[in-house]
Design an enzyme around this catalytic site. Structure first.
Site, PDB file in Angstrom:
ATOM      1  CB  ALA A  10      -2.075 -57.300  66.661  1.00 55.74           C
ATOM      2  CG  HIS A  11      -4.089 -60.771  72.191  1.00 53.34           C
ATOM      3  ND1 HIS A  11      -3.427 -60.177  73.247  1.00 53.34           N
ATOM      4  CD2 HIS A  11      -4.585 -61.933  72.654  1.00 53.34           C
ATOM      5  CE1 HIS A  11      -3.534 -60.964  74.313  1.00 53.34           C
ATOM      6  NE2 HIS A  11      -4.233 -62.034  73.968  1.00 53.34           N
ATOM      7  CG  ASP A  68      -9.826 -74.695  62.291  1.00 54.88           C
ATOM      8  OD1 ASP A  68     -10.322 -73.584  62.587  1.00 54.88           O
ATOM      9  OD2 ASP A  68     -10.510 -75.648  61.880  1.00 54.88           O
ATOM     10  CB  SER A  69      -8.950 -73.976  67.911  1.00 62.09           C
ATOM     11  OG  SER A  69      -9.247 -72.599  67.850  1.00 62.09           O
ATOM     12  CG  PHE A 147     -12.526 -65.317  72.429  1.00 58.19           C
ATOM     13  CD1 PHE A 147     -12.560 -66.318  71.479  1.00 58.19           C
ATOM     14  CD2 PHE A 147     -11.326 -65.054  73.078  1.00 58.19           C
ATOM     15  CE1 PHE A 147     -11.426 -67.056  71.185  1.00 58.19           C
ATOM     16  CE2 PHE A 147     -10.186 -65.790  72.785  1.00 58.19           C
ATOM     17  CZ  PHE A 147     -10.238 -66.793  71.840  1.00 58.19           C
ATOM     18  NE  ARG A 176      -5.696 -70.000  69.452  1.00 57.86           N
ATOM     19  CZ  ARG A 176      -6.994 -69.862  69.724  1.00 57.86           C
ATOM     20  NH1 ARG A 176      -7.395 -69.392  70.880  1.00 57.86           N
ATOM     21  NH2 ARG A 176      -7.911 -70.183  68.840  1.00 57.86           N
TER      22      ARG A 176
END
Length: 191
Positions: A10-11, A68-69, A147, A176
């Protein structure tokens, strides 16, 4: 126009929705009743991002995008790369960080980058957008924000790790954010 984001985070959705504005209505996988574990078996970020959009197009026939990262470390021949989330054989990020630091040892080449690739499927056409941030891997963890590998990555031109930066500060320069900005510019040009 509705656009499905291949995520249930959701973030992430809220962040991208703010960048897109009200021109597109973004929805998650749950919004289309997709609770499948979408495969990520590619050997590149682009292949994994494409797998997500292909999966949704084949099953739901929707306009969508997925990403994807991961982290690429030069001295490790680009590892952990597409295996960033499970580099140590598990999704335990502490173990993943430990393995990167162990493999790097006392190497003087600490060059690395975070990379994101977004695959967009819109009106029958597929498009890709990439964002990269260059930096270096430090020898021990610093910081508690963010993170993943954030505590050991200092972006080029900065003296703090991503884990020492606020989310707002990190999102101004992150891989991102760069890929999403390209996606948003493209979407705005399409309507």
């Amino acid at each position: 126009m509705e656009l499905i984001f291949a995520t249930n985070n959701a973030h992430k959705l809220e962040e991208v929705q703010q960048m897109v504005g009200d021109r597109f209505i973004l929805k998650t996988l749950a919004d289309i009743n997709c609770h499948d574990d979408i495969p990520e078996t590619g050997i590149t970020f682009q292949e994994n991002a494409k797998q997500k959009t292909d999966y949704l197009v084949e099953r739901f026939a929707v306009n969508c995008f997925g990403d994807d990262s991961g982290l690429e470390v030069d001295a490790l021949n680009g590892e952990p790369g597409v295996y960033s989330a499970r580099y140590s054989g598990s999704r335990d990020m502490e173990k993943n960080i430990d393995l990167v630091l162990e493999k790097l040892g006392d190497s003087s080449n600490r060059n690395a980058r975070f990379k994101t690739v977004i695959s967009l499927y819109l009106n029958g056409e597929q498009h890709f957008f990439e964002g990269t941030v260059e930096g270096n891997i430090i020898t021990n963890r610093i910081g508690t924000e963010g993170f993943g590998y954030d505590p050991i990555f200092i972006p080029e031109g900065y003296t703090q790790t991503f884990a020492e930066m606020s989310m707002l500060e990190k999102n101004k320069i992150s891989h991102r954010a760069k890929a999403i900005a390209k996606l948003v510019d493209f979407l705005k040009s399409e309507i």
